[in-house]
Enzyme design. Structure first.
Site, PDB file in Angstrom:
ATOM      1  N   GLN A  36     -12.997  31.110  35.886  1.00  0.00           N
ATOM      2  CA  GLN A  36     -13.949  30.386  35.045  1.00  0.00           C
ATOM      3  C   GLN A  36     -13.345  29.099  34.491  1.00  0.00           C
ATOM      4  OE1 GLN A  36     -15.610  34.551  33.246  1.00  0.00           O
ATOM      5  NE2 GLN A  36     -16.265  32.749  32.100  1.00  0.00           N
TER       6      GLN A  36
ATOM      7  N   ARG B 193     -20.128  37.758  27.585  1.00  0.00           N
ATOM      8  CA  ARG B 193     -21.255  37.049  26.972  1.00  0.00           C
ATOM      9  C   ARG B 193     -21.234  37.169  25.454  1.00  0.00           C
ATOM     10  NH1 ARG B 193     -26.290  36.944  31.274  1.00  0.00           N
ATOM     11  NH2 ARG B 193     -26.766  34.838  30.705  1.00  0.00           N
ATOM     12  N   CYS B 194     -20.142  36.697  24.873  1.00  0.00           N
ATOM     13  CA  CYS B 194     -19.892  37.017  23.477  1.00  0.00           C
ATOM     14  C   CYS B 194     -19.652  35.794  22.606  1.00  0.00           C
ATOM     15  CB  CYS B 194     -18.642  37.854  23.407  1.00  0.00           C
ATOM     16  SG  CYS B 194     -17.279  36.993  24.181  1.00  0.00           S
TER      17      CYS B 194
ATOM     18  N   GLU C 113     -25.115  32.729  26.209  1.00  0.00           N
ATOM     19  CA  GLU C 113     -24.737  33.986  25.569  1.00  0.00           C
ATOM     20  C   GLU C 113     -25.698  34.427  24.473  1.00  0.00           C
ATOM     21  OE1 GLU C 113     -19.981  33.938  25.834  1.00  0.00           O
ATOM     22  OE2 GLU C 113     -20.909  32.201  24.935  1.00  0.00           O
TER      23      GLU C 113
HETATM   24  N1  MCN Z   1     -29.243  25.020  29.934  1.00  0.00           N
HETATM   25  C1  MCN Z   1     -30.382  24.226  29.855  1.00  0.00           C
HETATM   26  N2  MCN Z   1     -30.770  23.730  28.640  1.00  0.00           N
HETATM   27  C2  MCN Z   1     -30.097  24.028  27.503  1.00  0.00           C
HETATM   28  C3  MCN Z   1     -28.969  24.869  27.567  1.00  0.00           C
HETATM   29  C4  MCN Z   1     -28.550  25.344  28.805  1.00  0.00           C
HETATM   30  O1  MCN Z   1     -31.024  23.986  30.881  1.00  0.00           O
HETATM   31  N3  MCN Z   1     -30.457  23.546  26.335  1.00  0.00           N
HETATM   32  C5  MCN Z   1     -28.735  25.481  31.222  1.00  0.00           C
HETATM   33  C6  MCN Z   1     -27.350  24.881  31.478  1.00  0.00           C
HETATM   34  O2  MCN Z   1     -27.338  23.568  31.870  1.00  0.00           O
HETATM   35  C7  MCN Z   1     -26.743  25.868  32.433  1.00  0.00           C
HETATM   36  C8  MCN Z   1     -27.273  27.199  31.879  1.00  0.00           C
HETATM   37  O3  MCN Z   1     -28.492  26.870  31.178  1.00  0.00           O
HETATM   38  O4  MCN Z   1     -27.180  25.641  33.737  1.00  0.00           O
HETATM   39  C9  MCN Z   1     -26.288  27.862  30.894  1.00  0.00           C
HETATM   40  O5  MCN Z   1     -25.773  26.875  30.073  1.00  0.00           O
HETATM   41  P1  MCN Z   1     -24.819  27.067  28.799  1.00  0.00           P
HETATM   42  O6  MCN Z   1     -25.547  27.763  27.744  1.00  0.00           O
HETATM   43  O7  MCN Z   1     -24.213  25.760  28.518  1.00  0.00           O
HETATM   44  O8  MCN Z   1     -23.686  28.096  29.274  1.00  0.00           O
HETATM   45  P2  MCN Z   1     -22.529  27.834  30.333  1.00  0.00           P
HETATM   46  O9  MCN Z   1     -23.062  27.090  31.467  1.00  0.00           O
HETATM   47  O10 MCN Z   1     -21.314  27.376  29.650  1.00  0.00           O
HETATM   48  O11 MCN Z   1     -22.323  29.310  30.853  1.00  0.00           O
HETATM   49  C10 MCN Z   1     -21.497  30.220  30.169  1.00  0.00           C
HETATM   50  C11 MCN Z   1     -22.266  31.408  29.683  1.00  0.00           C
HETATM   51  C12 MCN Z   1     -21.313  32.493  29.409  1.00  0.00           C
HETATM   52  S1  MCN Z   1     -20.071  32.162  28.326  1.00  0.00           S
HETATM   53  C13 MCN Z   1     -21.386  33.686  30.052  1.00  0.00           C
HETATM   54  S2  MCN Z   1     -20.305  34.885  29.571  1.00  0.00           S
HETATM   55  C14 MCN Z   1     -22.359  33.904  31.077  1.00  0.00           C
HETATM   56  C15 MCN Z   1     -23.547  33.045  30.953  1.00  0.00           C
HETATM   57  O12 MCN Z   1     -23.233  31.798  30.683  1.00  0.00           O
HETATM   58  N4  MCN Z   1     -21.958  34.238  32.315  1.00  0.00           N
HETATM   59  C16 MCN Z   1     -22.869  34.174  33.348  1.00  0.00           C
HETATM   60  N5  MCN Z   1     -24.518  33.224  31.873  1.00  0.00           N
HETATM   61  C17 MCN Z   1     -24.199  33.682  33.119  1.00  0.00           C
HETATM   62  N6  MCN Z   1     -25.102  33.644  34.121  1.00  0.00           N
HETATM   63  C18 MCN Z   1     -24.724  34.027  35.358  1.00  0.00           C
HETATM   64  N7  MCN Z   1     -25.635  33.993  36.352  1.00  0.00           N
HETATM   65  N8  MCN Z   1     -23.462  34.448  35.640  1.00  0.00           N
HETATM   66  C19 MCN Z   1     -22.535  34.531  34.674  1.00  0.00           C
HETATM   67  O13 MCN Z   1     -21.303  34.931  34.960  1.00  0.00           O
HETATM   68 CU1  CUN Z   2     -17.423  35.478  25.768  1.00  0.00          CU
HETATM   69  S1  CUN Z   2     -17.914  35.820  27.740  1.00  0.00           S
HETATM   70 MO1  CUN Z   2     -18.421  33.931  28.355  1.00  0.00          MO
HETATM   71  O1  CUN Z   2     -17.535  33.206  27.072  1.00  0.00           O
HETATM   72  O2  CUN Z   2     -17.425  33.588  29.614  1.00  0.00           O
END
Ligand code: MCN
Ligand code: CUN
Length: 788
Positions: A225, A372-373, A742
Site C-alpha cells: 500500500q 479500514r480504521c 474508511e
Molecule cells: N472519492 C471520491 N470523492 C470523495 C472522496 C473519495 O470520489 N470526496 C474516491 C477517491 O478518489 C477514491 C475512493 O473514493 O477513488 C477512496 O478514496 P479515499 O477516501 O481518499 O481513500 P483512499 O483512496 O486513500 O483509500 C484508502 C481506504 C482505506 S484506508 C482502506 S483500509 C480501504 C478503502 O480505502 N481499502 C480498500 N477502500 C478500499 N476499497 C477497496 N476496493 N479495496 C481496499 O483495499
Molecule cells: Cu486503517 S486500514 Mo486503511 O488505513 O489502509
C-alpha cells in the site's frame, strides 16, 4: 473553435471505472502473475507454539528433498545482520526467530526450492526442537508482576510487558468535571471490548524479489500500500542504495490496511534472491495471512461520560488497554502511538476530555490498527457512539434527541476539540435529520413500542460519527520518520492527452478513475484522455501511500494543484498566441478565451500542441508539472447511520431489516466510486459487529485461522444498504474533498450494536460486546427470560 464538450469532465459525475476494463476480463496483473526465468519459490516454517525456546533447527532432511535449494534460518540472517527489522512503531521484530518464538505462526525458517510444492515439502521436513514456555494471551495478565517477560531482547529499555503509556487531554479539568457531575449531574461508565479482527484481503500478501549482482539492482514486486516508504525502509534495513531498489506494486487485490507493514516473508525473499542469485517468489496462503499478518483493534476500553441531568455532555474520560501482540508493529504516525484514537469526543461538544492508553505485549501475532480504521478511529467512534446511546437509555431519552442537543453546531467550525483537533467543517444535525427523514424515524419508534407491547424485539440504532483522515501535515505526522505529504506529476502530451503519476497506490479504490477525473475537471478534458499510473517507484513521484483514507485529501490535492500549474503555463501560451495580456484571458472548461471576445480563444489541446511546436521564446517548452502537497490540516468526514433490527427470541438471530447510511465526504469526485466504497465499508463494519473475531485459546492457539472459522460476511449475510449524502466541502482542500474509504467501517458497527441493545434496553440490557453472534444474544435473552 469552441471547446469540444466532453461528458464527465466535471466533478461529481458517475464515470465508469477505467481499471475495470482489465479486471472484468481477468487481465489484472497481481504479484502472483509475475513469472521470471529461473524463478525460485519460498515457503516458511512457522511455529506451532505461542511461546517457546528454539533448542535447535535441523535442515538436513529438508535439503535432501528434490528441488529444495536452500534453507535460511534466523542464525543465517543474524550473520548478515538481517535477523531483526524495525517495525513502523519503532520496535524491533524478528524476521526469522533466532532463539525463541513469541506467537503461533511466527516465522522460523525460509525454504527455497524450484517449485512451490517442493518448497512446501521442504518446510515439512525441517526439524525444529522447541521447549514450550508459559503463554500469555490476556493483556491484563500480561501486566501482572508474575507474568513471564515476553521480550527479554529489550528488557533494558522495557523491563515489563508494558510497551507504552500514552495520555492526552487535561486530566485535572476532566476529573473536576466528573466530581461536579457526581454531585449535580450524571456519570455513566461502561467497559467495551473491540475484538481483534483481521482485514483478510482476497489477495494474500506476497512478493517477487529479483536481485541482479551484475547491476546491483534489486527489483521487488510487492503487495504494497506504500511502495515508496517500503523502498526507503528496504534501503535503510538492508543497506542497499535506494536508487538501485525498485519497488513495483502492481494490481493489488484489496489491502484494507493489511499491506501497510513490511513482513518477514518479504525480507526473506530478498535475502534468498541475494543468496541464490535467482528471482524468488513468496506468496503466503490464507491461514498464514490470517494468523501472522497485521491484525486490527484488540482494544479493552473503559469509558465514562459526565453530563448534566438533562443530558448535556461535559466531560469524557477513557482508559484503554491495547493488546499489540508479540511485537509493536502497528502502522501509525510516530507521535501518536494510539493513532488518532483521541478523536473519541466524536461529533459532540465536550468541554473536557482525558484519554490514556496502555499497550502491552502478549503471545499473539503483531500488527494493530489495520482494517479500514483511519488509525484507531473505529475504536474511538465505537466508544463514543456506544456511550451516547448508553447515556440516552440511562436518562430515558431518545438517542436521536440526545445527539441533536449535544452536536457541535455548524457555525462552530473550524472547531477545536477538547483533545486538540481542529475539525475543518461539518453539519452533523443536517446529516442526522436526513437519515431520520429517510427512514421515518418517528414511525419506527411507534412500531417499536407496539411490538414491545406484543413481546416482540425490535431495535433502532444510531451512529453519528466523525472521522479524521488525510494525514499530514508533515510536521505533526510521519511514518517511520518520513513526513506524510503526497504527490502528483502531470504530463500533457503534444496532442493534449495526459499521463499522470501519483504517489499513492490503489488496492481497489479506483484511483485510475477518480484521479483522472480531478485532472479532467481542472483542465477541461475527458477523463478518457487522462491515464493515471502509480505503484512503480522508478517512475511515480515519492508519496506515502494509500491508507487512512488519505489519498483524496492529500494526493488528490496534489493532483488538482499539479493540474493548475499546467493550466497556469497554458495560460501564458494562450496569451502569447492570442497576443493579449494574461489578465485579458478567461477560463471556461477546456479553453482560454479573450474577455469580451469569446470566439477568440485556444483550447487546452491547441495550447498543449503549441507548447511543443510553437512555444513562446520566454518559456521552457513542454507542458508538465509536479506538485508535492503537505496538507495544512486533516479532513473530517462524517455520517449519520440508522440501523433497524429484529431479534428472533427462539434463536438469538439478529436480522438487520434496514440500514440507512448518510455520508458526507465533502465534494464528491465520483458518486459511483463513493457508493462502492460505502457499500464495501458498511459490509466491513457489519463484519466485526456480527461475525468476525480473531480469537485465541489459553495456549495461544488461533481459533479462527481460516475462512471456515473466521466468518467474513458474504452476499447472503449482507443487508440491502440504503445510502444518501450531504455535501459539506472541506474549506482547506483545493477541491473541497474529504476522504471516504474508511468512514462506513468506522461508523457502522456501533449502529448495529446500538440497535441490538436498543431492542433489549427495556429489560435492563446495557451492553453486549461484539460480535453479536446468535449464541451470545440468545444467552442474554435466556438470562432475561425472553427466549421463546
Ligand atoms: N472519492 C471520491 N470523492 C470523495 C472522496 C473519495 O470520489 N470526496 C474516491 C477517491 O478518489 C477514491 C475512493 O473514493 O477513488 C477512496 O478514496 P479515499 O477516501 O481518499 O481513500 P483512499 O483512496 O486513500 O483509500 C484508502 C481506504 C482505506 S484506508 C482502506 S483500509 C480501504 C478503502 O480505502 N481499502 C480498500 N477502500 C478500499 N476499497 C477497496 N476496493 N479495496 C481496499 O483495499
Ligand atoms: Cu486503517 S486500514 Mo486503511 O488505513 O489502509
Amino acid at each position: 473553435m469552441a471547446s469540444e464538450v466532453h461528458a464527465h469532465h466535471r466533478l461529481g459525475e458517475p464515470y465508469k471505472r477505467k481499471e475495470d476494463a482489465r479486471f472484468i476480463r481477468g487481465q489484472g496483473q497481481y504479484v502472483d502473475d509475475v513469472q521470471l526465468p529461473g524463478m525460485l519459490y519460498g515457503d516458511i516454517v512457522r511455529s506451532p507454539y505461542a511461546h517457546a525456546l528454539i533448542k535447535s533447527i535441523d535442515s538436513s532432511e529438508a535439503l535432501k528433498v528434490s528441488g529444495v535449494v536452500a534453507v535460511i534460518t534466523g542464525k543465517d540472517l543474524e550473520a548478515a545482520n538481517l535477523a531483526w527489522m524495525p517495525t513502523l512503531s519503532a520496535d524491533m521484530e524478528a524476521v526469522l526467530a533466532v532463539d525463541r518464538v513469541l506467537y503461533q505462526m511466527q516465522e522460523v525458517a525460509f525454504v527455497v526450492a524450484t517449485s512451490r510444492y517442493a518448497a512446501a515439502d521442504g518446510v515439512a521436513a525441517v526439524d525444529v526442537d522447541y521447549e514450550p514456555l508459559p503463554v500469555v494471551v490476556d493483556p491484563k495478565k500480561a501486566l501482572a508482576p508474575e507474568a513471564p517477560l515476553l521480550r527479554p531482547d529489550k528488557k533494558e529499555k522495557q523491563p515489563t510487558n508494558q510497551i507504552y503509556h500514552w495520555e492526552t487531554g487535561d486530566e485535572d479539568a476532566t476529573n473536576a468535571a466528573f466530581a461536579e457531575a457526581e454531585s449535580n449531574g450524571v456519570v455513566i461508565r461502561q467497559d467495551l471490548y473491540v475484538p481483534r479482527i483481521h482485514p483478510a484481503p482476497i489477495e494474500t500478501c506476497g512478493c517477487v524479489a529479483d536481485y541482479r549482482k551484475a547491476t546491483g539492482k534489486l527489483t521487488v514486486w510487492l503487495t504494497s500500500q506504500a511502495p515508496h516508504a517500503h523502498r526507503t525502509l528496504f534501503a535503510l534495513v538492508a543497506g542497499l542504495p535506494e536508487h538501485r531498489i525498485r519497488v513495483i506494486s502492481p494490481d493489488v487485490g484489496g489491502g484494507f490496511g493489511n499491506k501497510v507493514p513490511i513482513y518477514p516473508g518479504y525480507v526473506c525473499a530478498v535475502a534468498a534472491s541475494v543468496t541464490t542469485g535467482k528471482p524468488v517468489k513468496w506468496i503466503e496462503d490464507r491461514s498464514e495471512n490470517i494468523g501472522s499478518t497485521g491484525f486490527a483493534r484488540d482494544y479493552h476500553i473503559h469509558a465514562e461520560i459526565a453530563a448534566d441531568k438533562d443530558g448535556m455532555v461535559n466531560a469524557l474520560r477513557v482508559h484503554t488497554l491495547a493488546d499489540h501482540g508479540a511485537f509493536d508493529a502497528a502502522a501509525q504516525p510516530t507521535k501518536f502511538p494510539a493513532g488518532l484514537f483521541h478523536i473519541c469526543t466524536g461529533s459532540y461538544d465536550f468541554k473536557h476530555a482525558f484519554v490514556d492508553v496502555d499497550a502491552v505485549h502478549t503471545n499473539k501475532a503483531p500488527g494493530g490498527i489495520a482494517y479500514r480504521c483511519s488509525f484507531r478511529v473505529t475504536e474511538a467512534s465505537y466508544l463514543i457512539e456506544r456511550m451516547m446511546d448508553t447515556l440516552a437509555h440511562d436518562l430515558g431519552k431518545d438517542p436521536a434527541q440526545l445527539r441533536l442537543q449535544n452536536f457541535i453546531k455548524p457555525e462552530a467550525f473550524p472547531y477545536r476539540s477538547a483533545l486538540n483537533w481542529t475539525f475543518d467543517s461539518g453539519n452533523y444535525e443536517g446529516a442526522l435529520r436526513l437519515a431520520m427523514k429517510n427512514v421515518d424515524y418517528e414511525a419506527l419508534r411507534q412500531e417499536q413500542a407496539e411490538k414491545r407491547a406484543r413481546g416482540e424485539l425490535m431495535g433502532i440504532g444510531i451512529s453519528t460519527f466523525t472521522e479524521i483522515v488525510g494525514a499530514g501535515p508533515g510536521k505533526h505526522f510521519d511514518i517511520a520518520g518520513i513526513q506524510m505529504f503526497d504527490s502528483c506529476e502531470v504530463r500533457v502530451h503534444p496532442t493534449g492527452k495526459v499521463l499522470a503519476r501519483i504517489g499513492v497506490q490503489t488496492q481497489g479504490q479506483g484511483h485510475e478513475t477518480t484521479f483522472a477525473q480531478i485532472i479532467a475537471a481542472e483542465l477541461g478534458l475527458s477523463p478518457d484522455d487522462v491515464d493515471v499510473e502509480h505503484g512503480d517507484t522508478d517512475t511515480a513521484p515519492y508519496g506515502l501511500g494509500t491508507y487512512a483514507s488519505r489519498s483524496t485529501p492529500v494526493a488528490g490535492a496534489a493532483t488538482a494543484l499539479a493540474a493548475r500549474k499546467v493550466r497556469e503555463k497554458a495560460k501564458k501560451i494562450a496569451a502569447y498566441l492570442l497576443e493579449v495580456g494574461e489578465e485579458d484571458l478567461e477560463w471556461e472548461l477546456g479553453r482560454f478565451f479573450v474577455k469580451g471576445a469569446p470566439a477568440k480563444g485556444k483550447t487546452i489541446q491547441e495550447l498543449a500542441f503549441a507548447a511543443y511546436t510553437n512555444c513562446p521564446p520566454f518559456l521552457e517548452p513542454g507542458l508538465e508539472a509536479v506538485n508535492y502537497y503537505d496538507p495544512p490540516n486533516l479532513t473530517y468526514p462524517f455520517g449519520a447511520y440508522i440501523c433497524v433490527v429484529d431479534i428472533d427470541c427462539g434463536t438469538g438471530m439478529v436480522h438487520i431489516r434496514r440500514f440507512m447510511a448518510v455520508d458526507d465526504c465533502g465534494t464528491v469526485i465520483n458518486p459511483m466510486v463513493v457508493e462502492g466504497q460505502v457499500h464495501g465499508g458498511l459490509t466491513q463494519g457489519l463484519a466485526p459487529a456480527m461475525y468476525e473475531e480473531l480469537a485465541y485459546d489459553a495456549d495461544g492457539n488461533i481459533l479462527a485461522g481460516n475462512f471456515q472459522d473466521y466468518l467474513i460476511p458474504t452476499a447472503m449475510e449482507t443487508p440491502l444498504w440504503e445510502t444518501d449524502r450531504t455535501i459539506t466541502p472541506s474549506p482547506h482542500h483545493p477541491i473541497g474533498a474529504k476522504g471516504v474509504g474508511e468512514s462506513p467501517t468506522v461508523g457502522a458497527p456501533q449502529a448495529i450494536v446500538n440497535a441490538v441493545v436498543d431492542a433489549l434496553a427495556h429489560v435492563g440490557v446495557r451492553h453486549i460486546d461484539m460480535p453479536l453472534t446468535p449464541w451470545k444474544v440468545w444467552k442474554v435473552l435466556e438470562e432475561k427470560g425472553l427466549t421463546s
